[in-house]
Design a protein around this motif. Structure first.
Motif: not given
Length: 228
Positions: A142-166
């Motif tokens: 989970d932690a590695a996936l969250q960091h990856f999403m922050a890197e891959a989708l920097p313009g997306l809000p955190a809530s959107g990145r959470d949905v993408a990760a899940n």
């Protein structure tokens, strides 16, 4: 096959000598063989001891019950899979979408290679899944996936990145499990992996464009208007 919540899953003692460690490894290898050939319903300490070529008493020196053996197999599988996926996600020398493709290939291949063991462990899960040790061990990436999403989708809000990760995690898990339930050839796996990776990459790229567009619009709205 309901298991008590207070079932003991920890080893009675840790093997400290090479001989003891070898015995535990032999037991675990035998346990895999018994689980795959006999199934979870016929999995017993006696069958594992016989397959390993040791006495049942030797088994009980380390494992308090059959649930402890099964949980050790499951824990090892969780750890190995997590380490593999984390290493891929954290490899910043490769661009994000390439990592998604490598991740998809590694996960699906792993699911197919270990399908028989994973299926049997799923059947045996009621023996240990409600125990506190099981809830602590089942961590994941989970932690590695969250960091990856922050890197891959920097313009997306955190809530959107959470949905993408899940969604990424759930899709890989469910689709990989379903696909691996049927024996597959190497070429079938490659075709499937490419198609699944295409779908996941297209989804993430679309989210990236949406996030960049939203960020640009927000930046433009924050600029002072001429003549204001």
């Amino acid at each position: 096959m309901a298991g008590p919540r207070n079932v003991q899953l920890s080893l009675r003692k840790q093997p400290r000598q090479a001989r003891s460690a070898g015995l535990v490894e032999a037991v675990l290898e035998a346990a895999v063989q018994v689980l795959v050939t006999e199934g979870a319903a016929r999995f017993t300490m006696a069958r594992v001891a016989k397959r390993a070529g040791v006495s049942v008493g030797s088994l009980y020196q380390y494992f308090p019950n059959k649930a402890a053996i099964l949980f050790r197999l499951q824990s090892d599988e969780w750890r190995e899979t997590s380490q593999l996926l984390q290493a891929i996600l954290e490899d910043r020398e490769k661009p994000p979408m390439e990592r998604v493709r490598i991740l998809t290939r590694a996960f699906v291949r792993s699911e197919c290679e270990e399908a028989a063991v994973r299926s049997a462990l799923n059947d045996a899960a009621p023996l240990y899944r409600d125990a506190p040790e099981a809830k602590e061990k089942k961590g994941g990436v989970d932690a590695a996936l969250q960091h990856f999403m922050a890197e891959a989708l920097p313009g997306l809000p955190a809530s959107g990145r959470d949905v993408a990760a899940n969604l990424l995690k759930m899709t890989l898990g469910e689709v990989g499990k379903h696909f691996s339930e049927t024996p597959r050839t190497a070429s079938e796996i490659e075709v499937f992996v490419d198609a699944l990776a295409d779908m996941l990459c297209a989804y993430l790229l679309a989210l990236g464009k949406r996030g960049n567009g939203a960020a640009s619009a927000a930046a433009a709205a924050a600029l002072p208007r001429q003549g204001a």
